[in-house]
Every structure is written in C-alpha cells, then in structure tokens.
Design a protein around this motif. Structure first.
Motif, PDB file in Angstrom:
ATOM      1  N   TRP A   1      -5.651  78.233 -56.493  1.00  0.00           N
ATOM      2  CA  TRP A   1      -6.881  78.167 -57.288  1.00  0.00           C
ATOM      3  C   TRP A   1      -8.004  77.469 -56.536  1.00  0.00           C
ATOM      4  O   TRP A   1      -7.770  76.528 -55.783  1.00  0.00           O
ATOM      5  N   LYS A   2      -9.217  77.912 -56.808  1.00  0.00           N
ATOM      6  CA  LYS A   2     -10.409  77.153 -56.437  1.00  0.00           C
ATOM      7  C   LYS A   2     -10.714  76.252 -57.630  1.00  0.00           C
ATOM      8  O   LYS A   2     -10.569  76.675 -58.780  1.00  0.00           O
TER       9      LYS A   2
ATOM     10  N   ASN B   1     -18.685  77.537 -57.125  1.00  0.00           N
ATOM     11  CA  ASN B   1     -17.682  77.921 -56.125  1.00  0.00           C
ATOM     12  C   ASN B   1     -16.716  78.986 -56.653  1.00  0.00           C
ATOM     13  O   ASN B   1     -15.691  79.247 -56.047  1.00  0.00           O
ATOM     14  N   GLY B   2     -17.043  79.617 -57.786  1.00  0.00           N
ATOM     15  CA  GLY B   2     -16.173  80.662 -58.335  1.00  0.00           C
ATOM     16  C   GLY B   2     -14.818  80.122 -58.736  1.00  0.00           C
ATOM     17  O   GLY B   2     -13.793  80.761 -58.514  1.00  0.00           O
ATOM     18  N   ALA B   3     -14.803  78.956 -59.330  1.00  0.00           N
ATOM     19  CA  ALA B   3     -13.567  78.235 -59.646  1.00  0.00           C
ATOM     20  C   ALA B   3     -12.649  79.015 -60.581  1.00  0.00           C
ATOM     21  O   ALA B   3     -13.102  79.739 -61.462  1.00  0.00           O
TER      22      ALA B   3
ATOM     23  N   LEU C   1      -7.104  67.020 -48.061  1.00  0.00           N
ATOM     24  CA  LEU C   1      -7.511  67.617 -49.320  1.00  0.00           C
ATOM     25  C   LEU C   1      -8.912  68.201 -49.126  1.00  0.00           C
ATOM     26  O   LEU C   1      -9.906  67.473 -49.180  1.00  0.00           O
ATOM     27  N   PRO C   2      -8.997  69.510 -48.833  1.00  0.00           N
ATOM     28  CA  PRO C   2     -10.300  70.120 -48.558  1.00  0.00           C
ATOM     29  C   PRO C   2     -11.183  70.117 -49.793  1.00  0.00           C
ATOM     30  O   PRO C   2     -10.774  70.552 -50.871  1.00  0.00           O
ATOM     31  N   HIS C   3     -12.386  69.599 -49.647  1.00  0.00           N
ATOM     32  CA  HIS C   3     -13.311  69.527 -50.770  1.00  0.00           C
ATOM     33  C   HIS C   3     -14.727  69.280 -50.257  1.00  0.00           C
ATOM     34  O   HIS C   3     -14.924  69.001 -49.080  1.00  0.00           O
ATOM     35  N   GLY C   4     -15.675  69.397 -51.157  1.00  0.00           N
ATOM     36  CA  GLY C   4     -17.056  69.109 -50.819  1.00  0.00           C
ATOM     37  C   GLY C   4     -17.818  68.639 -52.035  1.00  0.00           C
ATOM     38  O   GLY C   4     -17.465  68.951 -53.170  1.00  0.00           O
ATOM     39  N   LEU C   5     -18.849  67.867 -51.783  1.00  0.00           N
ATOM     40  CA  LEU C   5     -19.744  67.382 -52.820  1.00  0.00           C
ATOM     41  C   LEU C   5     -20.862  68.400 -52.984  1.00  0.00           C
ATOM     42  O   LEU C   5     -21.426  68.869 -51.991  1.00  0.00           O
TER      43      LEU C   5
ATOM     44  N   PRO D   1     -13.076  74.914 -51.604  1.00  0.00           N
ATOM     45  CA  PRO D   1     -11.878  75.079 -52.432  1.00  0.00           C
ATOM     46  C   PRO D   1     -11.861  74.098 -53.600  1.00  0.00           C
ATOM     47  O   PRO D   1     -11.339  74.401 -54.664  1.00  0.00           O
ATOM     48  N   VAL D   2     -12.461  72.919 -53.396  1.00  0.00           N
ATOM     49  CA  VAL D   2     -12.641  71.926 -54.452  1.00  0.00           C
ATOM     50  C   VAL D   2     -14.089  71.470 -54.355  1.00  0.00           C
ATOM     51  O   VAL D   2     -14.512  70.941 -53.327  1.00  0.00           O
TER      52      VAL D   2
END
Length: 170
Positions: free
Chosen positions: A48-49, A101-103, A76-80, A90-91
C-alpha cells in the motif's frame, strides 16, 4: 424466476455497497513514534501507499525526523508534503485533506479528520490516539460514531494488556 427481495437478502442480484474498515488504535503503553513505524512497515509490506495525516505542520516535521531514525538496520521510505515528488512518496506525511500520493491507506494522528468517502474508498483507514490524553480519547469516541454513521466497520484495538488486541467491532 427468483424473488428480488430474497436475492437482495442473500446478497445476490443487487450490487453490494462497499463499506470501509477503520481501525482505532488506543495507545496506552507505546507513544506514537513507537507505534507508527510498525503500522507503516506492515502497510508497506502489504503493497500500500500511505497517507499519514496530522493537524500540525510542526508535528508532522517532527514525525518526519523520527521516521528517518527508526532503526539502524531498516529504512522507512517517506516524505513530508510540499516537495516536488509528493505523488511518488510511498508514505506521505501531510496536514492536507487531499491524498496527493494516490494512497491506498490513510493513517490519522492527532485527531486529523477523515471523510466518509475516504473511509469507504480506501483499503485501510487507521486512527491512532493517545489513551493518556482525555481530549484525544473523547475525540476518538466522536470519530467512532462518525465511522459507524457512515456505514463503515469500526474496529477498536487496545494495548492495555501489553500487546495489541481487538477489543470491539461495530
């Protein structure tokens, strides 16, 4: 020819209405910064995104910093939100109501609002709240009522015993 009322009662014939599932996590033993990485890792492992929605930009920046230092052996790939690659994250940590982000999954912290459409349309919605904060508990109760009123399934998870256990479901 069969009776349409019987078909509908048996789940046949008429199209089924999609309802979402909303998980409530009542944190009493672990703080958000300890609970959140576990949920995010599991969500990413499910493919999941994730949109992580909060209410305060400073708090989201603080969580962003914590997520970069979750563990020495993991990433843990993520962005603000607010960067040029929000749609690719992805997060995505945000205070915005848009899922840029099309979560597939939405995690709400600090009482961030969730719409009925999001509840029904996403693979998973999770609401994390601090069980040691009476205002957060009261707000989570209000959110529970909103989830049930929207026709979604609400599941209440508690770590009262030391591990996460589902204590209630609507």
């Amino acid at each position: 020819m069969s009776d349409p009322a019987t078909e509908a009662a048996n789940g046949q014939g008429a199209p089924q209405e999609t309802t979402g599932e909303v998980f409530f996590y009542h944190m009493t033993r672990s703080p958000l910064e300890a609970t959140l990485p576990v949920l995010l890792q599991r969500s990413l492992q499910a493919g999941w995104k994730i949109c992580l929605r909060g209410t305060d930009p400073k708090r989201m920046a603080w969580l962003d910093e914590r997520l970069w230092t979750v563990s020495d052996d993991g990433f843990l790939p993520h962005g603000l939100s607010g960067g040029p690659h929000d749609a690719d994250q992805p997060v995505l940590l945000t205070t915005d109501a848009t899922l840029t982000n099309g979560a597939d999954a939405l995690i709400s912290v600090d009482g961030a609002a969730i719409s009925a459409g999001e509840m029904a349309g996403l693979t998973r919605v999770s609401i994390l709240f601090d069980g040691n904060d009476p205002d957060a508990v009261a707000h989570a109760r209000t959110q529970w009522k909103e989830v049930v009123a929207a026709g979604c399934t609400a599941k209440y998870w508690s770590q009262e015993s030391g591990r996460w256990e589902m204590k209630a479901s609507s």
